[in-house]
Design a protein around this motif. Sequence first.
Motif, PDB file in Angstrom:
ATOM      1  N   GLN A  57       4.087 -42.107 -16.792  1.00  0.00           N
ATOM      2  CA  GLN A  57       5.038 -42.844 -17.616  1.00  0.00           C
ATOM      3  C   GLN A  57       4.900 -44.344 -17.372  1.00  0.00           C
ATOM      4  OE1 GLN A  57       7.434 -41.263 -19.604  1.00  0.00           O
ATOM      5  NE2 GLN A  57       6.566 -39.294 -19.050  1.00  0.00           N
ATOM      6  N   SER A  58       5.379 -45.128 -18.318  1.00  0.00           N
ATOM      7  CA  SER A  58       5.512 -46.563 -18.090  1.00  0.00           C
ATOM      8  C   SER A  58       6.884 -46.811 -17.465  1.00  0.00           C
ATOM      9  CB  SER A  58       5.363 -47.329 -19.402  1.00  0.00           C
ATOM     10  OG  SER A  58       6.428 -47.012 -20.274  1.00  0.00           O
ATOM     11  N   ASN A  59       7.133 -48.047 -17.071  1.00  0.00           N
ATOM     12  CA  ASN A  59       8.427 -48.358 -16.447  1.00  0.00           C
ATOM     13  C   ASN A  59       9.582 -48.082 -17.407  1.00  0.00           C
ATOM     14  OD1 ASN A  59       7.346 -49.156 -14.012  1.00  0.00           O
ATOM     15  ND2 ASN A  59       7.232 -51.318 -14.594  1.00  0.00           N
ATOM     16  N   ALA A  60       9.443 -48.548 -18.633  1.00  0.00           N
ATOM     17  CA  ALA A  60      10.529 -48.391 -19.603  1.00  0.00           C
ATOM     18  C   ALA A  60      10.774 -46.923 -19.931  1.00  0.00           C
ATOM     19  CB  ALA A  60      10.213 -49.178 -20.864  1.00  0.00           C
TER      20      ALA A  60
ATOM     21  N   PHE B 118      15.792 -39.728 -24.506  1.00  0.00           N
ATOM     22  CA  PHE B 118      14.552 -38.960 -24.419  1.00  0.00           C
ATOM     23  C   PHE B 118      13.577 -39.374 -25.519  1.00  0.00           C
ATOM     24  CE2 PHE B 118      17.097 -35.445 -22.230  1.00  0.00           C
ATOM     25  CZ  PHE B 118      16.731 -35.899 -20.974  1.00  0.00           C
ATOM     26  N   ALA B 119      14.087 -39.650 -26.720  1.00  0.00           N
ATOM     27  CA  ALA B 119      13.224 -40.117 -27.805  1.00  0.00           C
ATOM     28  C   ALA B 119      12.632 -41.488 -27.478  1.00  0.00           C
ATOM     29  CB  ALA B 119      14.012 -40.175 -29.115  1.00  0.00           C
ATOM     30  N   ALA B 120      13.447 -42.364 -26.909  1.00  0.00           N
ATOM     31  CA  ALA B 120      12.947 -43.683 -26.517  1.00  0.00           C
ATOM     32  C   ALA B 120      11.895 -43.537 -25.414  1.00  0.00           C
ATOM     33  CB  ALA B 120      14.094 -44.569 -26.033  1.00  0.00           C
ATOM     34  N   GLY B 121      12.119 -42.641 -24.472  1.00  0.00           N
ATOM     35  CA  GLY B 121      11.139 -42.401 -23.423  1.00  0.00           C
ATOM     36  C   GLY B 121       9.832 -41.862 -23.977  1.00  0.00           C
ATOM     37  N   PHE B 122       9.907 -40.988 -24.966  1.00  0.00           N
ATOM     38  CA  PHE B 122       8.709 -40.439 -25.586  1.00  0.00           C
ATOM     39  C   PHE B 122       7.942 -41.517 -26.339  1.00  0.00           C
ATOM     40  CE2 PHE B 122       6.580 -38.388 -29.190  1.00  0.00           C
ATOM     41  CZ  PHE B 122       5.714 -37.580 -28.492  1.00  0.00           C
ATOM     42  N   LEU B 123       8.668 -42.382 -27.025  1.00  0.00           N
ATOM     43  CA  LEU B 123       8.011 -43.439 -27.799  1.00  0.00           C
ATOM     44  C   LEU B 123       7.423 -44.517 -26.904  1.00  0.00           C
ATOM     45  CD1 LEU B 123      10.530 -43.780 -30.750  1.00  0.00           C
ATOM     46  CD2 LEU B 123       8.263 -42.727 -30.797  1.00  0.00           C
ATOM     47  N   LEU B 124       7.993 -44.752 -25.737  1.00  0.00           N
ATOM     48  CA  LEU B 124       7.502 -45.776 -24.818  1.00  0.00           C
ATOM     49  C   LEU B 124       6.468 -45.250 -23.823  1.00  0.00           C
ATOM     50  CD1 LEU B 124      10.901 -47.508 -24.055  1.00  0.00           C
ATOM     51  CD2 LEU B 124       9.053 -48.382 -25.487  1.00  0.00           C
TER      52      LEU B 124
END
Length: 117
Positions: free
Chosen positions: A57-60, A108-114
Amino acid sequence: MLKTPIRCARSAARTSFWVRASCYVCGADRHANLVANSASELRAWVDFASLREALGQSNASLVALVMGFACVIAAIVTGFVFTATTLLDWQAVQLWRIEWLLGAVAMFAAGFLLKKK
């Protein structure tokens, strides 16, 4: 008083410690090495960089993932904290749960997109 044979981490002296006693050679607390080990294990679990690399994952996106899990936990805890006595109270609690779960879905959607590719 009970005596337990424990090896001292500092002086390697094998002795029977009285309860709440210290080493007779170096004076160290008999549980000093246990506290140091548990703290280092805790740091390994909370190590942000290694967790981020292990999950890819990235930080965001990792922050969004943690916030999503926090929202799910808040939705679960809402039912335990607020007790419903009437139908109106029950509907209000369900609405709060829905709001927490929608927040979790958004995180979770934001995490998937980032997420890194």
